[in-house]
Scaffold this motif. Structure first.
Motif, short mmCIF file in Angstrom:
data_model
loop_
_atom_site.label_atom_id
_atom_site.label_comp_id
_atom_site.label_asym_id
_atom_site.label_seq_id
_atom_site.Cartn_x
_atom_site.Cartn_y
_atom_site.Cartn_z
N ILE A 1 17.68 25.52 -0.78
CA ILE A 1 15.89 24.26 -1.14
C ILE A 1 16.14 23.22 -0.79
N GLN A 2 17.59 22.89 -2.21
CA GLN A 2 17.60 21.51 -2.00
C GLN A 2 17.73 20.81 -0.54
N ASP A 3 18.54 21.24 0.13
CA ASP A 3 18.86 20.29 1.96
C ASP A 3 17.38 20.59 2.08
N SER B 1 15.66 16.92 3.39
CA SER B 1 15.29 16.97 4.63
C SER B 1 13.29 16.37 4.69
N ILE B 2 13.03 17.25 3.78
CA ILE B 2 11.28 16.68 3.60
C ILE B 2 11.45 15.35 3.31
N GLN B 3 12.16 14.52 2.35
CA GLN B 3 11.94 12.94 1.60
C GLN B 3 12.43 12.40 2.68
N LYS C 1 9.88 9.47 4.71
CA LYS C 1 10.06 7.95 4.78
C LYS C 1 9.88 7.94 6.48
N VAL C 2 10.14 8.89 7.38
CA VAL C 2 10.12 8.36 8.71
C VAL C 2 8.41 8.15 9.14
N ASN C 3 7.71 8.83 8.27
CA ASN C 3 6.12 9.46 8.90
C ASN C 3 5.55 7.82 7.67
N GLY C 4 6.78 7.26 7.16
CA GLY C 4 5.62 6.14 6.05
C GLY C 4 5.78 5.29 7.31
N ASP C 5 7.26 5.05 8.10
CA ASP C 5 7.24 3.85 8.72
C ASP C 5 6.19 3.75 9.82
N LEU C 6 6.40 5.13 10.49
CA LEU C 6 5.62 5.09 11.31
C LEU C 6 4.08 4.71 10.88
N GLU C 7 4.30 4.99 10.44
CA GLU C 7 1.92 4.79 9.67
C GLU C 7 1.68 2.84 9.44
#
Length: 121
Positions: free
Chosen positions: A70-72, A76-78, A82-88
């Motif tokens: 769950i922690q892993d 990975s979701i975080q 972050k990648v999605n935010g950069d792409l936006e």
């Protein structure tokens, strides 16, 4: 010597009487501390206790592994957020009116205001 012989005979008779009178010692029967049934119950209880302990430890290990997964997954979701935010942000930068107009000019498109149609919802 007669007296000595009598003494000897009396001692022998006395020893014989003592041997006859001697009561055989009672053999003590050792009572076992636990009966066979109690031993069996104790063995069954111990086996159940050991099984329960192993079961609890294995469940705790499984829970630990699941929590680790769950922690892993959260990490990975975080990272993906972050990648999605950069792409936006890149989408926002690349979709500005000026940039689109420049790309259109490069491709040879011209703005004809008479050919523009408004689309209504």
């Amino acid at each position: 010597m007669g007296n000595l012989a009598r003494k000897y005979q009396q001692e022998q008779r006395h020893e014989q009487q003592q041997q006859m009178v001697k009561v055989p010692k009672k053999v003590k029967v050792k009572n076992p501390w636990l009966s066979p049934g109690e031993k069996a119950l104790g063995l069954v209880f111990t086996a159940i206790l050991c099984y329960g302990a192993v079961h609890i430890v294995s469940n705790e290990a499984a829970i630990y592994e699941i929590n680790k997964e769950i922690q892993d997954t959260k990490v990975s979701i975080q990272e993906q957020k972050k990648v999605n935010g950069d792409l936006e942000m890149q989408i926002g930068e690349l979709s500005t009116y000026e940039r689109i107009w420049e790309k259109a000019k490069e491709l040879g498109l011209k703005l004809n205001e008479n050919n523009v149609k408004a689309v209504q919802d």
